[in-house]
Design a protein around this motif. Structure first.
Motif, PDB file in Angstrom:
ATOM      1  N   ASP A  33      -3.571 -11.942  -1.357  1.00 58.75           N
ATOM      2  CA  ASP A  33      -3.628 -10.600  -0.775  1.00 58.75           C
ATOM      3  C   ASP A  33      -4.332  -9.623  -1.711  1.00 58.75           C
ATOM      4  O   ASP A  33      -5.165  -8.810  -1.284  1.00 58.75           O
ATOM      5  CB  ASP A  33      -2.214 -10.092  -0.497  1.00 58.75           C
ATOM      6  CG  ASP A  33      -1.570 -10.770   0.702  1.00 58.75           C
ATOM      7  OD1 ASP A  33      -2.262 -11.528   1.402  1.00 58.75           O
ATOM      8  OD2 ASP A  33      -0.374 -10.516   0.943  1.00 58.75           O
ATOM      9  N   GLU A  36      -8.089 -10.141  -2.062  1.00 57.16           N
ATOM     10  CA  GLU A  36      -8.795  -9.663  -0.877  1.00 57.16           C
ATOM     11  C   GLU A  36      -8.915  -8.143  -0.860  1.00 57.16           C
ATOM     12  O   GLU A  36      -9.922  -7.591  -0.419  1.00 57.16           O
ATOM     13  CB  GLU A  36      -8.037 -10.134   0.363  1.00 57.16           C
ATOM     14  CG  GLU A  36      -8.611  -9.717   1.689  1.00 57.16           C
ATOM     15  CD  GLU A  36      -7.753 -10.207   2.831  1.00 57.16           C
ATOM     16  OE1 GLU A  36      -7.091  -9.357   3.468  1.00 57.16           O
ATOM     17  OE2 GLU A  36      -7.719 -11.424   3.071  1.00 57.16           O
ATOM     18  N   SER A 198      -2.176  -3.614   4.659  1.00 57.64           N
ATOM     19  CA  SER A 198      -2.051  -5.027   5.003  1.00 57.64           C
ATOM     20  C   SER A 198      -0.611  -5.464   4.832  1.00 57.64           C
ATOM     21  O   SER A 198       0.120  -4.930   3.995  1.00 57.64           O
ATOM     22  CB  SER A 198      -2.980  -5.894   4.146  1.00 57.64           C
ATOM     23  OG  SER A 198      -2.503  -5.986   2.814  1.00 57.64           O
TER      24      SER A 198
END
Length: 249
Positions: A33, A36, A198
Motif C-alpha cells: 500500500d 503504491e 485508500s
C-alpha cells in the motif's frame, strides 16, 4: 482503561506478531500500500509506536529519513539492534504518544500509526495529535484492529454468549488487543481532518482458514492471494486489521 505498553513482552511480541505467516502478510500488505501511495522522493517519516522497527527499517532502506518513537524500552532496543544490523541510521525516541508534540519541532511528510489505536485507553484521543504531526500535503498510514473481523470470527466459532456480552477486549498479558475499533466510528472521527484515500484489509482470509489448511499453504501463495484480494469490495472489510492511507484536510 489505560494505554497498554509492551515492556515485559518484547520477545513474545516478536515471536507472535512477526514470527510466521501472519506477520509476513501484515508487512506485505502495508508495504504494498505504501509503495503504491508514496512518491519516490525521500520523505521525513515518523513511526509512532514503532515496536521493533520492521516498517521503519523498510522505509529507511528506501532512502527515507526515519524517526521511531516507542514507549517500551525493550522494544526500542530491539529496533536499534535491527537498524544496526542492517547498517541503517534513524532517530530513536522513547516516549508515549502524549509527549511527542513537546519533543518534535516540525511536522512529518509521513506519519505511521500501525497497531497502536487498539492498545489505547481512549483511541480517538490520539487523532488530533496525528493531525498536528503530519505536514500539509503529507500522509498518515493508519492500521488498526478491526472489530468487524473479530465479531465475524466469533460468529464462525459459535461464541454467541461472548458476542451477546460484547466481550471484545483481550485479557491482561495477552497479545489480543484491548480495544478493537469499529471502522464506521473511526471513519466518522476522521472525517473532519482527514481524507481516506485508500483502504485495504490485512489478512482478509488467512485467519479464517482451518488450521490444517494454514499449515500446508505455501507462504508465497498466501501473500499473492492476500495482496490480490486486500481491496476486494466483499473481502477487504473482513481483514483482521484494516489499513487506511489518509491525507490531511
Amino acid at each position: 482503561m489505560t494505554d497498554r505498553h509492551f515492556d515485559e513482552l518484547a520477545t513474545r511480541f516478536a515471536e507472535k506478531i512477526y514470527g510466521g505467516a501472519k506477520g509476513a502478510i501484515r508487512l506485505a500488505v502495508l508495504q504494498a500500500d505504501l509503495a503504491e501511495a508514496l512518491p519516490e522522493r525521500p520523505l521525513r517519516v515518523l513511526d509512532i509506536g514503532a515496536g521493533l522497527g520492521h516498517m521503519s527499517l523498510w522505509l529507511a532502506e528506501r532512502g527515507h529519513q526515519v524517526t521511531l518513537t516507542e514507549p517500551a524500552a525493550p522494544m526500542l532496543a530491539g529496533a536499534r539492534e535491527r537498524f544496526a544490523a542492517a547498517g541503517q541510521q534513524a532517530t530513536f525516541i522513547q516516549a508515549p504518544w502524549q509527549d511527542l508534540l513537546g519533543q518534535l519541532e516540525q511536522p512529518y511528510d509521513l506519519v505511521i500509526c500501525h497497531a497502536v489505536l487498539e492498545w489505547l485507553g481512549e483511541p480517538h484521543s490520539i487523532l488530533p495529535v496525528l493531525h498536528q504531526l503530519c505536514a500539509p500535503g503529507g500522509w498518515l498510514s493508519l492500521a488498526f484492529y478491526n472489530k468487524d473481523a473479530l465479531i465475524y470470527r466469533n460468529l464462525l466459532k459459535g461464541h454467541f454468549r461472548k458476542l451477546r456480552k460484547a466481550e471484545f477486549a483481550g485479557e491482561k498479558q495477552s497479545l489480543t488487543p484491548q480495544m478493537p475499533l469499529d471502522p464506521r466510528e473511526l471513519a466518522a472521527q476522521l472525517e473532519a481532518n482527514w481524507q481516506v484515500e485508500s483502504q485495504s484489509g490485512v489478512r482478509v482470509f488467512h485467519d479464517y482458514m482451518p488450521q490444517p489448511f494454514q499449515a500446508k499453504a505455501e507462504l508465497l501463495d498466501l501473500l499473492e492471494m492476500e495482496l490480490a484480494y486486500r481491496r476486494h469490495p466483499s473481502f477487504a472489510g473482513l481483514g483482521r486489521y484494516l489499513h487506511w492511507i489518509c491525507r490531511p484536510r
